[in-house]
Motif scaffolding. Sequence first.
Motif, PDB file in Angstrom:
ATOM      1  N   LEU A  44     -87.897 -94.076 -36.386  1.00  0.00           N
ATOM      2  CA  LEU A  44     -87.328 -95.152 -37.462  1.00  0.00           C
ATOM      3  C   LEU A  44     -86.217 -95.708 -36.912  1.00  0.00           C
ATOM      4  CD1 LEU A  44     -87.742 -93.486 -40.953  1.00  0.00           C
ATOM      5  CD2 LEU A  44     -88.627 -95.342 -40.257  1.00  0.00           C
ATOM      6  N   ASP A  45     -85.663 -96.920 -37.403  1.00  0.00           N
ATOM      7  CA  ASP A  45     -84.545 -97.622 -36.890  1.00  0.00           C
ATOM      8  C   ASP A  45     -83.205 -96.806 -37.008  1.00  0.00           C
ATOM      9  OD1 ASP A  45     -86.586 -99.535 -36.907  1.00  0.00           O
ATOM     10  OD2 ASP A  45     -85.697-100.924 -38.506  1.00  0.00           O
ATOM     11  N   ALA A  46     -82.154 -97.064 -35.963  1.00  0.00           N
ATOM     12  CA  ALA A  46     -81.031 -96.182 -36.113  1.00  0.00           C
ATOM     13  C   ALA A  46     -79.929 -97.419 -36.223  1.00  0.00           C
ATOM     14  CB  ALA A  46     -80.988 -95.635 -34.687  1.00  0.00           C
ATOM     15  N   TYR A  47     -78.948 -97.218 -36.937  1.00  0.00           N
ATOM     16  CA  TYR A  47     -77.998 -98.143 -37.295  1.00  0.00           C
ATOM     17  C   TYR A  47     -76.693 -97.514 -36.710  1.00  0.00           C
ATOM     18  CZ  TYR A  47     -75.067-100.707 -40.498  1.00  0.00           C
ATOM     19  OH  TYR A  47     -74.119-101.571 -41.047  1.00  0.00           O
ATOM     20  N   SER A  48     -75.954 -98.398 -36.041  1.00  0.00           N
ATOM     21  CA  SER A  48     -74.660 -98.028 -35.529  1.00  0.00           C
ATOM     22  C   SER A  48     -73.567 -98.779 -36.282  1.00  0.00           C
ATOM     23  CB  SER A  48     -74.775 -98.036 -33.861  1.00  0.00           C
ATOM     24  OG  SER A  48     -75.702 -97.239 -33.364  1.00  0.00           O
ATOM     25  N   ALA A  49     -72.602 -98.223 -36.532  1.00  0.00           N
ATOM     26  CA  ALA A  49     -71.515 -98.737 -37.191  1.00  0.00           C
ATOM     27  C   ALA A  49     -70.179 -98.182 -36.783  1.00  0.00           C
ATOM     28  CB  ALA A  49     -71.851 -98.962 -38.477  1.00  0.00           C
ATOM     29  N   THR A  50     -69.211 -98.625 -36.760  1.00  0.00           N
ATOM     30  CA  THR A  50     -67.526 -97.909 -36.980  1.00  0.00           C
ATOM     31  C   THR A  50     -67.356 -97.928 -38.598  1.00  0.00           C
ATOM     32  OG1 THR A  50     -67.279 -99.182 -35.064  1.00  0.00           O
ATOM     33  CG2 THR A  50     -65.540 -98.003 -36.003  1.00  0.00           C
ATOM     34  N   PHE A  51     -67.165 -96.445 -39.045  1.00  0.00           N
ATOM     35  CA  PHE A  51     -66.386 -96.288 -40.251  1.00  0.00           C
ATOM     36  C   PHE A  51     -65.278 -95.882 -40.313  1.00  0.00           C
ATOM     37  CE2 PHE A  51     -71.228 -95.579 -40.177  1.00  0.00           C
ATOM     38  CZ  PHE A  51     -71.677 -96.252 -41.290  1.00  0.00           C
ATOM     39  N   GLY A  52     -64.452 -96.366 -41.403  1.00  0.00           N
ATOM     40  CA  GLY A  52     -63.107 -96.102 -41.471  1.00  0.00           C
ATOM     41  C   GLY A  52     -62.215 -97.141 -40.917  1.00  0.00           C
ATOM     42  N   PRO A  53     -60.921 -97.042 -40.950  1.00  0.00           N
ATOM     43  CA  PRO A  53     -60.192 -96.075 -41.437  1.00  0.00           C
ATOM     44  C   PRO A  53     -60.137 -96.031 -42.771  1.00  0.00           C
ATOM     45  CG  PRO A  53     -58.510 -97.747 -40.206  1.00  0.00           C
ATOM     46  CD  PRO A  53     -60.217 -98.229 -40.430  1.00  0.00           C
ATOM     47  N   TYR A  54     -60.477 -96.950 -43.744  1.00  0.00           N
ATOM     48  CA  TYR A  54     -60.117 -96.944 -45.067  1.00  0.00           C
ATOM     49  C   TYR A  54     -61.344 -96.549 -45.960  1.00  0.00           C
ATOM     50  CZ  TYR A  54     -55.972 -99.250 -43.280  1.00  0.00           C
ATOM     51  OH  TYR A  54     -54.726 -99.777 -42.562  1.00  0.00           O
ATOM     52  N   LEU A  55     -62.055 -95.724 -45.482  1.00  0.00           N
ATOM     53  CA  LEU A  55     -63.151 -95.378 -46.240  1.00  0.00           C
ATOM     54  C   LEU A  55     -62.883 -94.369 -47.288  1.00  0.00           C
ATOM     55  CD1 LEU A  55     -66.112 -96.287 -46.163  1.00  0.00           C
ATOM     56  CD2 LEU A  55     -66.726 -94.062 -44.837  1.00  0.00           C
ATOM     57  N   THR A  56     -63.129 -94.612 -48.549  1.00  0.00           N
ATOM     58  CA  THR A  56     -62.641 -93.897 -49.695  1.00  0.00           C
ATOM     59  C   THR A  56     -62.951 -92.487 -49.494  1.00  0.00           C
ATOM     60  OG1 THR A  56     -63.173 -95.794 -50.675  1.00  0.00           O
ATOM     61  CG2 THR A  56     -62.308 -93.962 -52.078  1.00  0.00           C
ATOM     62  N   GLN A  57     -64.342 -92.029 -49.196  1.00  0.00           N
ATOM     63  CA  GLN A  57     -64.735 -90.804 -49.165  1.00  0.00           C
ATOM     64  C   GLN A  57     -64.292 -89.834 -47.998  1.00  0.00           C
ATOM     65  OE1 GLN A  57     -68.897 -91.849 -48.314  1.00  0.00           O
ATOM     66  NE2 GLN A  57     -69.268 -92.529 -50.567  1.00  0.00           N
ATOM     67  N   TRP A  58     -63.607 -90.600 -47.175  1.00  0.00           N
ATOM     68  CA  TRP A  58     -63.183 -89.939 -45.819  1.00  0.00           C
ATOM     69  C   TRP A  58     -61.926 -89.808 -45.795  1.00  0.00           C
ATOM     70  CZ3 TRP A  58     -66.001 -92.022 -40.820  1.00  0.00           C
ATOM     71  CH2 TRP A  58     -67.463 -91.493 -40.916  1.00  0.00           C
ATOM     72  N   PRO A  59     -61.248 -88.610 -45.066  1.00  0.00           N
ATOM     73  CA  PRO A  59     -59.869 -88.442 -44.799  1.00  0.00           C
ATOM     74  C   PRO A  59     -59.148 -89.778 -44.355  1.00  0.00           C
ATOM     75  CG  PRO A  59     -61.039 -86.615 -43.811  1.00  0.00           C
ATOM     76  CD  PRO A  59     -61.849 -87.725 -44.010  1.00  0.00           C
TER      77      PRO A  59
END
Lengths: 102, 289
Positions: free
Chosen positions: B115-130
């Motif tokens: 299936l399709d793979a999705y690449s992205a940069t997550f953060g630095p202001y993601l609520t669920q993450w440190p």
Amino acid sequence: MFVALVLAAYRAAGPRCSPWPQRLPFLGGGEADTHAWQRYHVRFYTMTLVFIAFEMEMMFMYPWAVVFVEEGLKALAEMGMFLAILSLGILYGWREGIFRWQ
Amino acid sequence: MLVVAGEQRPSDRIALARIHAQLFEPRATVWWRADRPSGFDFGTGAPESVSDAAAFISAQATQSEGEAILLDDGPPNPWEGVGPYGQGGNGMMGGTPYGRPMAMTTDDLRDGLALDAYSATFGPYLTQWPPGLIMETTLQGDVIQSVRIVEAPLAQDLLAATPHLELARLLRLLELPALADRLVRAALADPARAAAGLARAVRWTGLLAAIPSALARDESGGDVRSRTAGRLDALSAGRPADPAAPGDLAAMLIGLEWHEAALVLASFSIDELRGAIASPAVRMAKGAA
């Protein structure tokens, strides 16, 4: 006519096109490398089909309850056969592993 | 309203501008204990103390200022399609609309389904993450296929290292915000005092049972559930939680679903995560491996 009216009202009152930075997916400040058009693995698909099968079975059973009052044992036997075939299908699915969350 | 709390890294300017742009009109910014990065000469500063700042922010929420966005109002990548709606272009997958390639298929780690793979940069202001953590992640559906840690979380003050606030982050992830607020209030009152009643209230929510078993074993053999239980013990005894070492954090997250990865990140303290993501050289080596 109606569709044209709705479209005209949407054009008049609807929001203007968002600026480009707002059209990005929300990634907490990050940016996507690949396009968002993609296929997604729906892991609950087989379970959904089993659920719909049970739903249809229940829809048969409500009118059957009325018939059962008139027909008695004969209707009971017919419903028993119907449920037995369905149960065989569920057992077969279980053997094939459709209830495993993959 | 965008509330920017604490010092920001200069490298996160674009990310902050992107968050600001993604708020809807009328948007307003409040800076709390933060130096404004260059170019961010708007918004108002909040008072230093926590209670004054909270009152100030709720008062500001009723005022609409309407700040303009900082980023250019143009596509992030040039248009490279053929048709007017992104269709067309070369190749089987229809080219590269707006410079981003279409997602290509790879094999799923668990069942091999392509299936399709999705690449992205997550953060630095993601609520669920440190806060401050930046990860380049490739997802297939909700399963993480690869992780490269770009930036470690931002250093926090001593209050954030109390079991109260560490548990509060986990509780917010598990949709128990009222208990998380109680923990934050207890930490603000006196972080050193034992809070056995609060720990019991958290246990009674079934928090430990809600966490998947044997998730993300660390170097000492503990998993997310045992680390959380340790935090609860520390909370009821009024002492800091036992330290844990994540080891290779990127390898730990591969193969997990998104919610599991968020739980794993929340089960470590910010300092432990910063320790695991020590130097840029280590980060690059982990990314390559």
